[in-house]
Design a protein around this motif. Structure first.
Motif, PDB file in Angstrom:
ATOM      1  N   LYS A 297      46.349  50.059  42.364  1.00 47.77           N
ATOM      2  CA  LYS A 297      47.315  49.312  41.544  1.00 47.77           C
ATOM      3  C   LYS A 297      48.630  50.096  41.432  1.00 47.77           C
ATOM      4  CE  LYS A 297      43.791  46.927  38.809  1.00 47.77           C
ATOM      5  NZ  LYS A 297      43.114  46.834  37.477  1.00 47.77           N
ATOM      6  N   LYS A 298      48.515  51.409  41.253  1.00 49.08           N
ATOM      7  CA  LYS A 298      49.716  52.251  41.184  1.00 49.08           C
ATOM      8  C   LYS A 298      50.448  52.257  42.529  1.00 49.08           C
ATOM      9  CE  LYS A 298      47.836  55.422  37.695  1.00 49.08           C
ATOM     10  NZ  LYS A 298      47.373  56.818  37.445  1.00 49.08           N
ATOM     11  N   ASP A 299      49.655  52.310  43.604  1.00 45.80           N
ATOM     12  CA  ASP A 299      50.249  52.299  44.949  1.00 45.80           C
ATOM     13  C   ASP A 299      51.034  51.015  45.180  1.00 45.80           C
ATOM     14  OD1 ASP A 299      49.110  54.755  45.499  1.00 45.80           O
ATOM     15  OD2 ASP A 299      47.393  53.910  46.587  1.00 45.80           O
ATOM     16  N   LYS A 300      50.477  49.900  44.716  1.00 48.55           N
ATOM     17  CA  LYS A 300      51.169  48.621  44.894  1.00 48.55           C
ATOM     18  C   LYS A 300      52.482  48.613  44.113  1.00 48.55           C
ATOM     19  CE  LYS A 300      50.657  43.616  44.708  1.00 48.55           C
ATOM     20  NZ  LYS A 300      49.743  42.459  44.476  1.00 48.55           N
ATOM     21  N   GLU A 301      52.459  49.132  42.888  1.00 47.62           N
ATOM     22  CA  GLU A 301      53.674  49.198  42.091  1.00 47.62           C
ATOM     23  C   GLU A 301      54.736  50.069  42.771  1.00 47.62           C
ATOM     24  OE1 GLU A 301      52.655  50.576  38.199  1.00 47.62           O
ATOM     25  OE2 GLU A 301      51.385  48.849  37.746  1.00 47.62           O
TER      26      GLU A 301
END
Length: 309
Positions: A297-301
């Protein structure tokens, strides 16, 4: 641009050419300058700009170098060259028999009789013929006899090409995609077919397309997570890609998996090109699947922030 497989297929006897010779792996900014020089020189003399390249790479044949890694597949290199405005790309099969041609045979049979060459644009340090025993001075002598000009590419330009290729390979192996892309003057690409994986990404909420690259000689950048872009069904899509072994879920085989944002559709068995834009992080083994999901999720952000810029 017309791509021709083998010199014997270049049969249009009414055409005369300006030729340069080389592997042109990466077709980077240094190569582009040489090819631009070729195109301009050809136009000024009323000739057809022609690149003579070889496949397989000579080292694969002469040294049985199975470890050699190239920046482009032959298909990728052809597509890049087509955008430059060349008239002809001739891809000649490199064999041991071909490597044993004498300098005289190479110039007379390949360049003059085969390619109808009237001008050769070549590096100051170019060597050719059996055991690479002939140099540019020999080429000039052949030109005086066989009626073609030799235009020498100076040392600085040739050295720039060599330095660029080395830096690109080093940058990719270090995961420095920004430096590699700057030297290439385009986005480094991976081209392959989407195959079925284990389906674990879908269970995590991040379904992935598993990219299988047929060409074992293609250089794969350092393991890790990258921001990527592809054109799928005529539309551009962004996403994030992992190169590595998926250690959190006990992966054993190296894979290349892409999670495309906002794409809905079936990519199985389709051949796609993935362009690498940024590298986010190294691949890690997390203590749990939940930790991996949180990181994704952090990577996507992070990816969306970089894409927005």
């Amino acid at each position: 641009m017309e791509t021709i497989q083998g010199i014997s297929q270049f049969s249009n006897t009414s055409l005369q050419t300006a030729v340069t010779i080389g592997t042109f792996d990466g077709v980077h900014i240094g190569h582009s300058r040489i090819l631009e020089r070729l195109i301009n020189s050809a136009k000024s003399a009323g000739l057809k700009s022609t690149v003579l390249t070889f496949f397989p790479h000579p080292r694969m044949v002469l040294q049985k170098d199975t470890e050699i890694k190239l920046l482009n597949t032959l298909e990728e290199k052809t597509a890049i060259m087509e955008k430059l405005g060349l008239d002809y790309l001739i891809v000649h099969p490199f064999t041991r028999e071909f490597s044993r041609l004498s300098a005289t045979e190479f110039v007379r049979d390949i360049l003059v009789n085969g390619l109808k060459t009237k001008r050769i644009i070549i590096g100051y340090d170019h060597r050719f013929g059996r055991n690479r025993n002939a140099n540019i001075q020999d080429l000039v002598s052949f030109g005086n006899t066989l009626d073609f000009e030799v235009e020498e590419i100076p040392a600085q330009e040739i050295d720039d090409v060599s330095v660029s290729s080395t830096k690109i390979r080093h940058a990719l192996l270090e995961g420095d995609i920004t430096t590699a892309n700057n030297y290439l003057n385009y986005k480094y690409m991976l081209t392959g077919t989407i195959v079925k994986g284990k389906g674990l990404g879908k269970q995590f909420g991040f379904p992935t397309a598993n990219l299988q690259i047929a060409e074992t000689y293609k250089l794969i950048p350092k393991n890790g997570v990258y921001v990527v872009q592809s054109n799928l069904d005529g539309h551009d899509y962004y996403g994030m890609m992992n190169i590595g072994y998926n250690p959190t879920v006990s992966g054993k085989d190296k894979s290349i998996e892409v999670n495309f944002f906002e794409f809905e559709g079936n990519l199985y068995d389709k051949k796609i090109q993935v362009n690498l834009l940024h590298r986010i992080r190294d691949e890690h083994k997390f203590d749990s699947v939940q930790e991996l999901q949180n990181q994704l999720k952090k990577d996507k952000e992070t990816s969306l922030t970089l894409i927005a810029k």
